[in-house]
Motif scaffolding. Structure first.
Motif, PDB file in Angstrom:
ATOM      1  N   UNK A 153     -16.537   9.196  -2.565  1.00 37.19           N
ATOM      2  CA  UNK A 153     -16.592   8.103  -1.579  1.00 37.19           C
ATOM      3  C   UNK A 153     -16.802   6.777  -2.300  1.00 37.19           C
ATOM      4  N   UNK A 154     -16.022   5.788  -2.101  1.00 41.41           N
ATOM      5  CA  UNK A 154     -14.738   5.667  -1.464  1.00 41.41           C
ATOM      6  C   UNK A 154     -13.791   4.955  -2.412  1.00 41.41           C
ATOM      7  N   UNK A 155     -12.502   5.155  -2.235  1.00 39.40           N
ATOM      8  CA  UNK A 155     -11.493   4.346  -2.889  1.00 39.40           C
ATOM      9  C   UNK A 155     -11.784   2.864  -2.671  1.00 39.40           C
ATOM     10  N   UNK A 156     -11.499   2.064  -3.685  1.00 40.57           N
ATOM     11  CA  UNK A 156     -11.649   0.611  -3.539  1.00 40.57           C
ATOM     12  C   UNK A 156     -10.263   0.001  -3.634  1.00 40.57           C
ATOM     13  N   UNK A 157      -9.893  -0.788  -2.659  1.00 41.43           N
ATOM     14  CA  UNK A 157      -8.528  -1.312  -2.605  1.00 41.43           C
ATOM     15  C   UNK A 157      -8.364  -2.622  -3.360  1.00 41.43           C
ATOM     16  N   UNK A 158      -7.142  -2.836  -3.811  1.00 43.85           N
ATOM     17  CA  UNK A 158      -6.835  -4.158  -4.352  1.00 43.85           C
ATOM     18  C   UNK A 158      -6.689  -5.113  -3.166  1.00 43.85           C
ATOM     19  N   UNK A 159      -6.714  -6.402  -3.457  1.00 42.76           N
ATOM     20  CA  UNK A 159      -6.543  -7.374  -2.382  1.00 42.76           C
ATOM     21  C   UNK A 159      -5.137  -7.944  -2.443  1.00 42.76           C
ATOM     22  N   UNK A 160      -4.537  -8.113  -1.270  1.00 42.00           N
ATOM     23  CA  UNK A 160      -3.203  -8.700  -1.222  1.00 42.00           C
ATOM     24  C   UNK A 160      -3.294 -10.021  -0.473  1.00 42.00           C
ATOM     25  N   UNK A 161      -2.908 -11.068  -1.155  1.00 41.98           N
ATOM     26  CA  UNK A 161      -2.908 -12.389  -0.533  1.00 41.98           C
ATOM     27  C   UNK A 161      -1.442 -12.854  -0.479  1.00 41.98           C
ATOM     28  N   UNK A 162      -1.201 -14.011   0.161  1.00 42.84           N
ATOM     29  CA  UNK A 162       0.170 -14.517   0.247  1.00 42.84           C
ATOM     30  C   UNK A 162       0.264 -15.863  -0.458  1.00 42.84           C
ATOM     31  N   UNK A 163       1.212 -15.950  -1.354  1.00 45.87           N
ATOM     32  CA  UNK A 163       1.542 -17.249  -1.943  1.00 45.87           C
ATOM     33  C   UNK A 163       2.539 -17.888  -0.984  1.00 45.87           C
ATOM     34  N   UNK A 164       2.057 -18.878  -0.206  1.00 41.32           N
ATOM     35  CA  UNK A 164       2.860 -19.384   0.906  1.00 41.32           C
ATOM     36  C   UNK A 164       4.026 -20.258   0.440  1.00 41.32           C
ATOM     37  N   UNK A 165       3.961 -20.765  -0.786  1.00 45.21           N
ATOM     38  CA  UNK A 165       5.079 -21.574  -1.273  1.00 45.21           C
ATOM     39  C   UNK A 165       6.177 -20.695  -1.846  1.00 45.21           C
ATOM     40  N   UNK A 166       5.763 -19.729  -2.660  1.00 43.03           N
ATOM     41  CA  UNK A 166       6.746 -18.842  -3.306  1.00 43.03           C
ATOM     42  C   UNK A 166       7.171 -17.700  -2.384  1.00 43.03           C
TER      43      UNK A 166
END
Ligand SMILES: Cc1cc2nc3c(=O)[nH]c(=O)nc-3n(C[C@H](O)[C@H](O)[C@H](O)COP(=O)(O)O)c2cc1C
Length: 303
Positions: A195-208
């Motif tokens: 317990x427990x998997x740790x996730x990566x974070x996904x963000x958005x590059x709004x220009x690219x």
């Protein structure tokens, strides 16, 4: 002071395990981890190709964690070592030849097919155990939570039917009825729940217009969710409880043990400080137990 524990039916001198990740990528590092006192090592996962391949590779081999190596002095494992199945087995054999502590392999996927035959090969290559890292993006509108859980239980049942070495299931914290599902995995024969998997974070590059992924290293605050998960099932399942996520100090291990953990895995802390950190954490556990008059971790477990 007795730090010994039993995890997945294996007797260990203490609960400090090296968790799945890049730390077992190089034999030299694996030897250093054993020398520093690791009681077990988990290899990075081999991913079930059909579903995840590149995605999961990106998921864990994201850019930012490598920055942390600066603090680690001479320690710099290759961050991006995705192995094919043949290479994975070969590397497992080499690790087994290099150290005496138990070595676990790790498979990641969501369907029974690919895993089961490969699990057998992993056993034949000499692994002391297998960690199944189950992950489901849950973005398919036709698949219910019950379907997802059923599928995972099927995988565990199948794998357990196929191999004799212990099987641990590494879970995400996202199940609707976590304790109920944990019990089902236990009944299906899982020897341990991690317990427990740790996730990566996904963000958005709004220009690219791009997704920017990052895998930052954890700190002790990540542990709190895991303590809650362990406490929910402690004493109520046969399977051992392993905690991964936020184990950095001796006090973290004490808390994990009090919440029911039989073993504690470390990745971020070792990436940040190097293998010698295992000695530091062990010394911290012993000092704390002495000060607070706990003769053994087994008496503390689940309290
Ligand atoms: C660089 C890196 C690679 C990882 N690779 C894997 C992997 O292949 N399989 C897996 O199950 N977990 C993987 N993990 C997750 C760790 O095993 C662990 O669950 C997570 O980092 C939380 O523990 P920590 O707080 O000690 O880092 C990886 C983590 C990091 C930082």
């Amino acid at each position: 002071m007795d730090l010994s524990t039993s995890y997945l039916g294996l007797p260990l001198a203490h609960p400090l395990i090296v968790g799945a990740g890049p730390l077992a990528d190089e034999l030299d590092m694996v030897r250093r981890l054993e020398d520093a006192g690791a009681s077990m090592i988990v290899m990075r996962s081999l991913y079930e190709e059909e579903i995840t391949g590149e995605q999961m590779d990106e998921f864990f081999n994201a850019e930012t964690y490598s920055e942390a190596f600066a603090e680690a002095g001479s320690f710099s494992p290759e961050p991006d070592m995705a192995l094919g199945p043949g290479e994975y087995l070969e590397h497992l054999r080499k690790i087994k030849g290099a150290v005496r502590i138990p070595v676990m392999a790790s498979l990641n996927g969501v369907t029974p097919g690919g895993w089961v035959s490969f699990a057998r090969q992993i056993e034949q290559a000499g692994a002391d155990g297998l960690e199944l890292h189950i992950y489901h993006a849950a973005s398919d509108m036709t698949i219910s939570a019950a379907d997802v859980e059923r599928q995972f239980v099927e995988i565990v049942t199948e794998v357990k039917r196929t191999i004799r070495i212990p099987v641990a299931v590494k879970m995400a914290p996202l199940f609707t009825a976590f304790a109920h599902f944990a019990k089902q995995l236990d009944t299906a024969g899982a020897d341990g729940l991690v317990l427990f998997t740790r996730f990566s974070r996904a963000d958005i590059d709004v220009k690219e217009l791009e997704i920017v992924r990052s895998m930052t290293l954890s700190d002790s605050s990540d542990l709190l969710l895991r303590l809650r998960g362990a406490a929910a099932v402690s004493g109520r399942i046969k399977a051992s409880i392993g905690i991964t996520g936020g184990i950095h100090t001796g006090l973290d291990v004490i808390k994990a043990t009090m919440s029911g953990a039989h073993a504690t895995q470390m990745v971020s802390a070792l990436l940040r400080h190097g293998p010698g950190h295992l000695r530091t954490v062990r010394a911290e556990i012993e000092a704390w137990m002495q000060e607070h008059e706990w003769p053994s971790l087994s008496e503390m477990r689940g309290t």
